[in-house]
Design a protein around this motif. Structure first.
Motif, PDB file in Angstrom:
ATOM      1  N   ALA A  37       0.841  -1.198   0.000  1.00 24.14           N
ATOM      2  CA  ALA A  37       0.000   0.000   0.000  1.00 24.14           C
ATOM      3  C   ALA A  37       0.879   1.251   0.000  1.00 24.14           C
ATOM      4  CB  ALA A  37      -0.923   0.001   1.208  1.00 24.14           C
ATOM      5  N   LYS A  38       0.338   2.315  -0.524  1.00 24.54           N
ATOM      6  CA  LYS A  38       1.054   3.581  -0.596  1.00 24.54           C
ATOM      7  C   LYS A  38       0.521   4.533   0.472  1.00 24.54           C
ATOM      8  CE  LYS A  38       1.860   7.531  -3.686  1.00 24.54           C
ATOM      9  NZ  LYS A  38       1.552   8.104  -5.020  1.00 24.54           N
ATOM     10  N   ARG A  39       1.439   5.188   1.176  1.00 22.43           N
ATOM     11  CA  ARG A  39       1.015   6.171   2.176  1.00 22.43           C
ATOM     12  C   ARG A  39       0.508   7.414   1.457  1.00 22.43           C
ATOM     13  NH1 ARG A  39       5.522   7.075   4.696  1.00 22.43           N
ATOM     14  NH2 ARG A  39       5.844   9.224   4.050  1.00 22.43           N
ATOM     15  N   VAL A  40      -0.741   7.795   1.753  1.00 16.01           N
ATOM     16  CA  VAL A  40      -1.354   8.952   1.091  1.00 16.01           C
ATOM     17  C   VAL A  40      -1.584  10.102   2.061  1.00 16.01           C
ATOM     18  CG1 VAL A  40      -2.433   7.622  -0.756  1.00 16.01           C
ATOM     19  CG2 VAL A  40      -3.647   7.923   1.411  1.00 16.01           C
ATOM     20  N   PHE A  41      -1.356   9.864   3.342  1.00 18.55           N
ATOM     21  CA  PHE A  41      -1.427  10.965   4.314  1.00 18.55           C
ATOM     22  C   PHE A  41      -0.560  10.634   5.513  1.00 18.55           C
ATOM     23  CE2 PHE A  41      -2.977  13.147   8.063  1.00 18.55           C
ATOM     24  CZ  PHE A  41      -3.049  14.452   7.618  1.00 18.55           C
ATOM     25  N   GLY A  42       0.151  11.666   6.011  1.00 17.80           N
ATOM     26  CA  GLY A  42       0.949  11.534   7.222  1.00 17.80           C
ATOM     27  C   GLY A  42       2.368  11.095   6.929  1.00 17.80           C
ATOM     28  N   ALA A  43       3.317  11.767   7.563  1.00 21.05           N
ATOM     29  CA  ALA A  43       4.738  11.433   7.385  1.00 21.05           C
ATOM     30  C   ALA A  43       5.353  11.193   8.755  1.00 21.05           C
ATOM     31  CB  ALA A  43       5.471  12.561   6.674  1.00 21.05           C
ATOM     32  N   PRO A  44       5.749   9.963   9.060  1.00 24.83           N
ATOM     33  CA  PRO A  44       6.254   9.655  10.400  1.00 24.83           C
ATOM     34  C   PRO A  44       7.553  10.370  10.763  1.00 24.83           C
ATOM     35  CG  PRO A  44       6.614   7.812   8.903  1.00 24.83           C
ATOM     36  CD  PRO A  44       5.741   8.775   8.181  1.00 24.83           C
ATOM     37  N   ASP A  45       8.247  10.891   9.762  1.00 23.42           N
ATOM     38  CA  ASP A  45       9.511  11.575  10.038  1.00 23.42           C
ATOM     39  C   ASP A  45       9.431  13.075   9.780  1.00 23.42           C
ATOM     40  OD1 ASP A  45       9.157  11.338   7.351  1.00 23.42           O
ATOM     41  OD2 ASP A  45      11.122  10.467   6.906  1.00 23.42           O
ATOM     42  N   ASP A  46       8.231  13.593   9.563  1.00 20.17           N
ATOM     43  CA  ASP A  46       8.088  15.015   9.272  1.00 20.17           C
ATOM     44  C   ASP A  46       6.698  15.492   9.690  1.00 20.17           C
ATOM     45  OD1 ASP A  46       8.411  17.591   8.380  1.00 20.17           O
ATOM     46  OD2 ASP A  46       8.091  17.099   6.258  1.00 20.17           O
ATOM     47  N   PHE A  47       6.554  15.846  10.978  1.00 19.82           N
ATOM     48  CA  PHE A  47       5.271  16.372  11.478  1.00 19.82           C
ATOM     49  C   PHE A  47       5.547  17.215  12.713  1.00 19.82           C
ATOM     50  CE2 PHE A  47       6.036  12.526  13.797  1.00 19.82           C
ATOM     51  CZ  PHE A  47       5.498  12.716  15.063  1.00 19.82           C
ATOM     52  N   LEU A  48       4.620  18.089  13.023  1.00 20.36           N
ATOM     53  CA  LEU A  48       4.771  18.992  14.149  1.00 20.36           C
ATOM     54  C   LEU A  48       4.280  18.335  15.434  1.00 20.36           C
ATOM     55  CD1 LEU A  48       3.540  22.350  12.560  1.00 20.36           C
ATOM     56  CD2 LEU A  48       5.906  21.600  12.936  1.00 20.36           C
ATOM     57  N   ILE A  49       5.016  18.570  16.537  1.00 25.27           N
ATOM     58  CA  ILE A  49       4.639  18.056  17.849  1.00 25.27           C
ATOM     59  C   ILE A  49       4.311  19.234  18.747  1.00 25.27           C
ATOM     60  CG2 ILE A  49       5.377  16.730  19.855  1.00 25.27           C
ATOM     61  CD1 ILE A  49       7.267  15.198  18.029  1.00 25.27           C
ATOM     62  N   ASN A  50       3.114  19.251  19.284  1.00 27.30           N
ATOM     63  CA  ASN A  50       2.638  20.352  20.118  1.00 27.30           C
ATOM     64  C   ASN A  50       3.200  20.219  21.529  1.00 27.30           C
ATOM     65  OD1 ASN A  50       1.094  22.638  20.696  1.00 27.30           O
ATOM     66  ND2 ASN A  50      -0.606  21.408  21.466  1.00 27.30           N
ATOM     67  N   GLY A  51       3.963  21.219  21.983  1.00 27.16           N
ATOM     68  CA  GLY A  51       4.498  21.211  23.340  1.00 27.16           C
ATOM     69  C   GLY A  51       6.006  21.107  23.377  1.00 27.16           C
ATOM     70  N   ASP A  52       6.634  22.044  24.055  1.00 31.93           N
ATOM     71  CA  ASP A  52       8.099  22.071  24.115  1.00 31.93           C
ATOM     72  C   ASP A  52       8.682  20.858  24.817  1.00 31.93           C
ATOM     73  OD1 ASP A  52       7.998  24.484  22.801  1.00 31.93           O
ATOM     74  OD2 ASP A  52       8.119  25.683  24.652  1.00 31.93           O
ATOM     75  N   ASP A  53       7.971  20.339  25.825  1.00 33.11           N
ATOM     76  CA  ASP A  53       8.490  19.207  26.606  1.00 33.11           C
ATOM     77  C   ASP A  53       8.271  17.862  25.929  1.00 33.11           C
ATOM     78  OD1 ASP A  53       9.230  20.993  28.576  1.00 33.11           O
ATOM     79  OD2 ASP A  53       7.372  20.731  29.720  1.00 33.11           O
ATOM     80  N   ALA A  54       7.617  17.901  24.776  1.00 24.75           N
ATOM     81  CA  ALA A  54       7.215  16.632  24.157  1.00 24.75           C
ATOM     82  C   ALA A  54       8.040  16.254  22.928  1.00 24.75           C
ATOM     83  CB  ALA A  54       5.735  16.712  23.762  1.00 24.75           C
ATOM     84  N   GLN A  55       9.094  16.972  22.662  1.00 21.33           N
ATOM     85  CA  GLN A  55       9.825  16.745  21.416  1.00 21.33           C
ATOM     86  C   GLN A  55      10.554  15.408  21.381  1.00 21.33           C
ATOM     87  OE1 GLN A  55       9.280  18.936  18.873  1.00 21.33           O
ATOM     88  NE2 GLN A  55       7.857  19.756  20.412  1.00 21.33           N
ATOM     89  N   THR A  56      10.792  14.806  22.543  1.00 22.01           N
ATOM     90  CA  THR A  56      11.482  13.512  22.584  1.00 22.01           C
ATOM     91  C   THR A  56      10.537  12.368  22.956  1.00 22.01           C
ATOM     92  OG1 THR A  56      12.130  13.934  24.879  1.00 22.01           O
ATOM     93  CG2 THR A  56      13.708  14.553  23.150  1.00 22.01           C
ATOM     94  N   GLY A  57       9.241  12.624  22.919  1.00 22.91           N
ATOM     95  CA  GLY A  57       8.270  11.603  23.291  1.00 22.91           C
ATOM     96  C   GLY A  57       7.988  10.618  22.165  1.00 22.91           C
ATOM     97  N   ALA A  58       7.098   9.678  22.448  1.00 25.97           N
ATOM     98  CA  ALA A  58       6.794   8.595  21.499  1.00 25.97           C
ATOM     99  C   ALA A  58       5.637   8.991  20.584  1.00 25.97           C
ATOM    100  CB  ALA A  58       6.469   7.320  22.260  1.00 25.97           C
ATOM    101  N   PHE A  59       5.845  10.024  19.783  1.00 28.52           N
ATOM    102  CA  PHE A  59       4.771  10.563  18.958  1.00 28.52           C
ATOM    103  C   PHE A  59       4.877  10.096  17.511  1.00 28.52           C
ATOM    104  CE2 PHE A  59       5.204  13.533  22.470  1.00 28.52           C
ATOM    105  CZ  PHE A  59       3.885  13.727  22.850  1.00 28.52           C
ATOM    106  N   LEU A  60       3.723   9.881  16.907  1.00 26.51           N
ATOM    107  CA  LEU A  60       3.592   9.654  15.474  1.00 26.51           C
ATOM    108  C   LEU A  60       2.356  10.409  15.001  1.00 26.51           C
ATOM    109  CD1 LEU A  60       4.320   5.834  14.979  1.00 26.51           C
ATOM    110  CD2 LEU A  60       5.703   7.744  14.153  1.00 26.51           C
ATOM    111  N   PRO A  61       2.323  10.816  13.739  1.00 19.34           N
ATOM    112  CA  PRO A  61       1.129  11.485  13.226  1.00 19.34           C
ATOM    113  C   PRO A  61       0.094  10.456  12.783  1.00 19.34           C
ATOM    114  CG  PRO A  61       2.733  11.323  11.482  1.00 19.34           C
ATOM    115  CD  PRO A  61       3.386  10.714  12.699  1.00 19.34           C
ATOM    116  N   PRO A  62      -1.162  10.854  12.607  1.00 18.75           N
ATOM    117  CA  PRO A  62      -2.131   9.950  11.985  1.00 18.75           C
ATOM    118  C   PRO A  62      -1.708   9.686  10.541  1.00 18.75           C
ATOM    119  CG  PRO A  62      -3.071  12.141  12.235  1.00 18.75           C
ATOM    120  CD  PRO A  62      -1.771  12.149  12.966  1.00 18.75           C
ATOM    121  N   MET A  63      -1.829   8.429  10.113  1.00 17.99           N
ATOM    122  CA  MET A  63      -1.364   8.042   8.775  1.00 17.99           C
ATOM    123  C   MET A  63      -2.415   7.197   8.067  1.00 17.99           C
ATOM    124  SD  MET A  63       2.629   7.207   9.655  1.00 17.99           S
ATOM    125  CE  MET A  63       2.257   6.697  11.328  1.00 17.99           C
ATOM    126  N   LEU A  64      -2.520   7.436   6.771  1.00 13.35           N
ATOM    127  CA  LEU A  64      -3.489   6.726   5.938  1.00 13.35           C
ATOM    128  C   LEU A  64      -2.768   6.110   4.750  1.00 13.35           C
ATOM    129  CD1 LEU A  64      -6.533   6.150   5.472  1.00 13.35           C
ATOM    130  CD2 LEU A  64      -6.617   8.264   4.123  1.00 13.35           C
TER     131      LEU A  64
END
Length: 676
Positions: free
Chosen positions: A359-386
């Protein structure tokens, strides 16, 4: 925050982690916030404590006592849930996620408390099904009953719901009368420990009813027997390893599993762009991807849409997902929080590589997305992906690989038969949803997919305002699924309670069965007392108390008066010749409801007294017609008693109407509320 030492509660003692403890990181910052685990857990001591102290203490209580206990627990947790909210943020959960986990768990406990009072007796034996007559005269009968198993229930829970995952198993277990040993996933066990502390400190549960293992359970599974139960939630690989334990196999220990599930959501052919159903489908799909960062066993992993609407679904869903702010769940403007840990993030990324082969990813980039919150930049975040799979028929990994995060794959189907085939390719799931306004589509899809799914959620413009959502298991309905979903079953109201009980067939005389079940059985002993039973309070009535009335002759005038008064002039009551042509009647006969009315006139004590209200009739049957000139009399027997409040209780009366030849003409159960 200071480092939390997450303890276990074993055999009545809190046990701190030792030097073998595992470190637990915050999902938000990646910093170590807790440690849990000890090699000092004595599994046999915990089992002995549950079996010899917890079990007997619980079994002394009636089902209603246990239901009241659950209600008190739920009320106490409600009053203290803010403390659970505060600590749960570190799991990556947002405020909205708390509604699924903490509020959902408390709500589930309330439901089981209510069902225990409403649907179970105030006793120690639960009858299962109807009485079976095993002899011609009725002197030898059979009845299935359920009684609590005499062992311990070992609950092994997943990381994604540290409160709901515990309470949805614990509530039916305790209601059944079985003690529980709870083993939460280590990654979020600090939340479970906080909840267990709240429950134990409330001093509501009897000793031994609840124990907690924070960390490894050691060799506990090797010590279980046929009276114990293992209830597991987690991965298919772990479930297979646990259920194949030689000791569990040898002892036929009950093992219930709720595991991986490639759930699907299907857009009906009628739900075109611009319809309320299309908008609902997009809304629910986005919710399933973002709630709990997609870490739900019921989350939608495969999105099925008519081939002509795939592009419209991708466009609309991508637009909605683009509005999902990802970041620190403590911030008001964050919509989706973090995955539970860095390990879980790595696992999702590995699964994305697998999905990417088909399948081809048509939305969301796991290595290029904004994280809300200064203290959260090293957390376990991923964007929604389709992802989009253009050839689902020849694909395999999209149907067998679950990326347990904010990920879903869309694919097109040609017709309903094709949609059924694709949905079933998941090999068994917890839930599949269908958004359609066409009942024919709903029926065809249900018949095609029900065998592969534990729950089918069908929604449209009619039910959308009050529906609970694709991903929300309700305590009233079963939760589980066949095949890769584990083949287990949880919740489902009283069905869930029976998983912790033994169903036994008992056979004997009516008196024996009545004594065992606590309710009067036809043919069992009855006893008449001088005073009318309606003059006795709820607490003064005994099972088998009986009233025999005088006879009343039914006249033709009675039949005609009733017919004209009620408007029920059905020919069998008014036209003798027509009635005789009916194979059921000898001629004109009395109305069935006339007989019920006359019966009440025969047995009712009219003066003010303990009987507060007649609340209904159950199981009404008319066995033999009554003609003008026949005489009827009534036998009234106390069949069962169920307390409802401190002020009144429900009495179930067995009512039998017979004619002048002592032949049964009608039978039913009368329900009254009687003052205590």
């Amino acid at each position: 925050m200071s480092l939390m030492n997450v303890k276990s509660y074993a055999a009545g003692q809190w046990i701190a982690p030792d030097d073998t403890a595992r470190e637990i990181e915050s999902a938000i910052t990646g910093h170590v916030i807790a440690r849990a685990g000890t090699k000092g857990i004595d599994a046999q001591a915990m089992l002995d404590h549950a079996r010899t102290i917890g079990g007997p203490n619980l079994r002394k209580l009636t089902f209603h006592d246990r239901a009241r206990m659950l209600k008190a627990l739920a009320q106490h947790l409600t009053e203290n849930k803010q403390a659970l909210y505060d600590i749960s943020y570190n799991t990556g959960a947002t405020k909205r996620d708390h509604a699924f986990d903490i509020d959902g768990g408390i709500g589930t406990t309330f439901v089981f408390a209510s069902k225990g009072r409403r649907e179970m007796p105030d006793g120690h034996v639960l009858s299962d099904g109807d009485l079976e007559q095993l002899s011609r005269s009725g002197s030898f009968l059979g009845q299935h009953i359920c009684t609590p198993l005499l062992g311990a229930a070992v609950h092994i829970n997943a990381f994604n719901f540290p409160v709901w995952g515990m309470l949805e198993k614990l509530a039916p277990t305790l209601l059944a009368g079985m003690p529980a040993i709870v083993k939460p996933a280590t990654a979020t066990c600090y939340v479970t420990e906080a909840c267990v502390r709240l429950m134990l400190e409330a001093d509501i549960l009897p000793e031994g009813a609840l124990q907690l293992v924070s960390g490894s359970i050691g060799d506990m599974l090797d010590r279980l027997d046929c009276q114990d139960v293992v209830s597991f939630t987690g991965s298919a690989a772990t479930a297979t390893k646990l259920r194949s334990n030689p000791n569990l196999v040898q002892n036929s220990t009950r093992f219930m599993a709720e595991q991986d599930s490639l759930n699907a959501s299907i857009l009906g052919p009628d739900a075109e762009p611009g319809t309320p159903e299309f908008d609902l489908f997009i809304k629910e799909a986005a919710t399933e991807i973002t709630t709990k960062a997609g870490q739900k066993c019921t989350a939608t992993r495969r999105i099925l849409a008519p081939e002509d609407h795939v592009d419209a679904v991708i466009e609309a869903l991508s637009e909605r997902l683009s509005k999902a702010t990802v970041g620190d769940p403590r911030l008001e403007d964050t919509r989706m929080g973090a995955l539970v840990s860095a390990d879980q993030k790595r696992d999702v990324l590995e699964k994305l590589d697998i999905l990417g082969t088909e399948a081809k990813r048509v939305f969301g980039a796991p290595d290029d997305f904004l994280i809300n919150g200064d203290d959260a930049q090293t957390g376990a975040f991923l964007p929604p992906m389709l992802y989009h799979c253009t050839d689902p028929d020849n694909a395999q990994r999209i149907h067998d690989t679950e990326a347990f995060g904010p990920v879903s794959t869309i694919m097109g189907y040609r017709d309903i038969g094709h949609a059924v085939e694709l949905a079933n390719r998941g090999g068994g799931s917890l839930v599949t949803s269908l958004i359609t306004h066409d009942p024919a589509t709903a029926r065809e899809l249900t018949l095609g997919t029900a065998a592969f799914h534990g729950r089918l959620y069908i929604n449209d413009r009619t039910s959308m305002k009050e529906s609970t959502g694709h991903g929300a298991p309700m305590p009233h309905m079963v939760h589980g699924g066949p095949g890769r979903a584990g083949g287990g079953e949880e919740l489902g109201g009283i069905r869930g309670v029976k998983h912790y009980m033994q169903r036994t067939a008992i056979q004997g005389s009516p008196d024996m069965l009545s004594a065992i079940t606590g309710k009067w059985v036809p043919g069992a002993e009855t006893h008449e007392r001088p005073a009318h039973p309606f003059t006795r309070k709820f607490t003064e009535l005994a099972i088998g108390d009986t009233l025999h009335t005088q006879s009343r002759t039914v006249t033709l005038e009675d039949i005609e008066t009733f017919a004209h008064f009620t408007g029920d002039t059905f020919y069998a009551h008014m036209d003798d010749e027509a009635a005789k042509r009916n194979p059921f009647f000898p001629g004109r006969v009395a109305h069935g409801y006339l007989l019920i009315s006359f019966a009440a006139g025969l047995f009712v004590e009219p003066n003010e007294g303990p009987v507060l209200a007649n609340t209904g009739l159950d199981n009404l049957r008319f066995m033999k017609p009554v003609s003008a000139g026949d005489a009827i009399k009534v036998q009234l027997i106390v069949k069962a008693k169920t307390p409802r409040t401190p002020d009144y209780g429900e009495v179930r009366w067995h009512v039998t109407l017979t004619n002048q030849d002592d032949e049964k003409v009608a039978e039913y159960e009368l329900l009254t509320m009687n003052a205590t």
